[in-house]
Design a protein around this motif. Structure first.
Motif, mmCIF file in Angstrom:
data_model
loop_
_atom_site.group_PDB
_atom_site.id
_atom_site.type_symbol
_atom_site.label_atom_id
_atom_site.label_comp_id
_atom_site.label_asym_id
_atom_site.label_seq_id
_atom_site.Cartn_x
_atom_site.Cartn_y
_atom_site.Cartn_z
ATOM 1 N N ARG A 27 29.251 22.333 20.846
ATOM 2 C CA ARG A 27 27.902 21.962 21.290
ATOM 3 C C ARG A 27 27.585 22.644 22.624
ATOM 4 O O ARG A 27 28.461 23.227 23.248
ATOM 5 C CB ARG A 27 27.788 20.442 21.427
ATOM 6 C CG ARG A 27 27.959 19.718 20.088
ATOM 7 C CD ARG A 27 27.983 18.215 20.261
ATOM 8 N NE ARG A 27 29.070 17.835 21.141
ATOM 9 C CZ ARG A 27 28.989 16.880 22.073
ATOM 10 N NH1 ARG A 27 27.893 16.192 22.244
ATOM 11 N NH2 ARG A 27 30.028 16.604 22.827
ATOM 12 N N ASP A 44 32.785 28.245 23.425
ATOM 13 C CA ASP A 44 31.552 29.014 23.275
ATOM 14 C C ASP A 44 31.907 30.490 23.270
ATOM 15 O O ASP A 44 33.087 30.852 23.245
ATOM 16 C CB ASP A 44 30.540 28.666 24.371
ATOM 17 C CG ASP A 44 31.043 28.953 25.774
ATOM 18 O OD1 ASP A 44 32.042 29.693 25.935
ATOM 19 O OD2 ASP A 44 30.439 28.441 26.730
ATOM 20 N N CYS A 65 30.752 19.693 16.164
ATOM 21 C CA CYS A 65 29.412 20.090 16.610
ATOM 22 C C CYS A 65 28.559 18.825 16.690
ATOM 23 O O CYS A 65 29.098 17.735 16.872
ATOM 24 C CB CYS A 65 28.812 21.157 15.675
ATOM 25 S SG CYS A 65 28.478 20.561 14.010
ATOM 26 N N ASN A 69 27.331 20.505 10.806
ATOM 27 C CA ASN A 69 26.807 21.684 10.111
ATOM 28 C C ASN A 69 27.293 22.986 10.743
ATOM 29 O O ASN A 69 27.939 23.798 10.090
ATOM 30 C CB ASN A 69 25.272 21.648 10.063
ATOM 31 C CG ASN A 69 24.773 20.441 9.294
ATOM 32 O OD1 ASN A 69 25.325 20.085 8.272
ATOM 33 N ND2 ASN A 69 23.741 19.800 9.794
ATOM 34 N N SER A 70 26.989 23.184 12.025
ATOM 35 C CA SER A 70 27.401 24.402 12.725
ATOM 36 C C SER A 70 28.915 24.539 12.762
ATOM 37 O O SER A 70 29.453 25.652 12.760
ATOM 38 C CB SER A 70 26.861 24.412 14.158
ATOM 39 O OG SER A 70 25.467 24.335 14.155
ATOM 40 N N SER A 71 29.609 23.409 12.795
ATOM 41 C CA SER A 71 31.076 23.454 12.855
ATOM 42 C C SER A 71 31.663 24.107 11.617
ATOM 43 O O SER A 71 32.742 24.689 11.682
ATOM 44 C CB SER A 71 31.651 22.046 13.031
ATOM 45 O OG SER A 71 31.231 21.203 11.979
ATOM 46 N N GLN A 73 30.486 26.783 10.034
ATOM 47 C CA GLN A 73 30.478 28.233 10.268
ATOM 48 C C GLN A 73 31.566 28.622 11.260
ATOM 49 O O GLN A 73 32.270 29.614 11.066
ATOM 50 C CB GLN A 73 29.115 28.687 10.779
ATOM 51 C CG GLN A 73 28.017 28.521 9.753
ATOM 52 C CD GLN A 73 26.647 28.813 10.329
ATOM 53 O OE1 GLN A 73 26.402 28.624 11.526
ATOM 54 N NE2 GLN A 73 25.739 29.270 9.480
ATOM 55 N N SER A 88 36.512 21.123 9.808
ATOM 56 C CA SER A 88 35.180 20.835 10.345
ATOM 57 C C SER A 88 35.003 19.327 10.274
ATOM 58 O O SER A 88 35.192 18.723 9.216
ATOM 59 C CB SER A 88 34.107 21.536 9.492
ATOM 60 O OG SER A 88 32.821 21.104 9.872
#
Length: 104
Positions: A27, A44, A65, A69-71, A73, A88
């Protein structure tokens, strides 16, 4: 081998058992500073190379995340870097905080 999904209950059990796991939170820095799962590190674009270089490929890695969701990827990318056990966190930090309001 691809990343796997991990539910809140399983992660809670792993942490209670003291399992060795790398928790990475992708995040934004302010959200991370305002609360994160104890023991997690902020990951990051500026810190990911160091993480990859300094973390054993055998070390389980759990990507967190906002909502899970983003986790996915990021977990797929880490899997592609040679990490053998990448997860994830389903529901992300939002779901974790709902279950563990005082650990976040």
């Amino acid at each position: 081998m691809a990343f796997k999904h991990l539910d809140i209950k399983t992660l809670s059990t792993w942490l209670e058992e003291g399992r060795s796991v790398s928790l990475v939170d992708i995040r934004d820095p302010l959200s991370f500073a305002n609360g994160h799962i104890a023991g997690s590190c902020h990951l990051d674009n500026t810190s990911v190379a160091e993480f990859v270089d300094n973390t054993s490929a055998e070390q389980p890695v759990v990507v967190v995340c906002y909502h899970g969701n983003s986790s996915q990827q990021a977990a797929a990318w880490l899997d592609g870097q040679g990490f053998e056990h990448v997860y994830s966190l389903d529901g992300g930090f939002t779901a974790w905080q709902a279950v563990h309001p005082d650990n976040g």
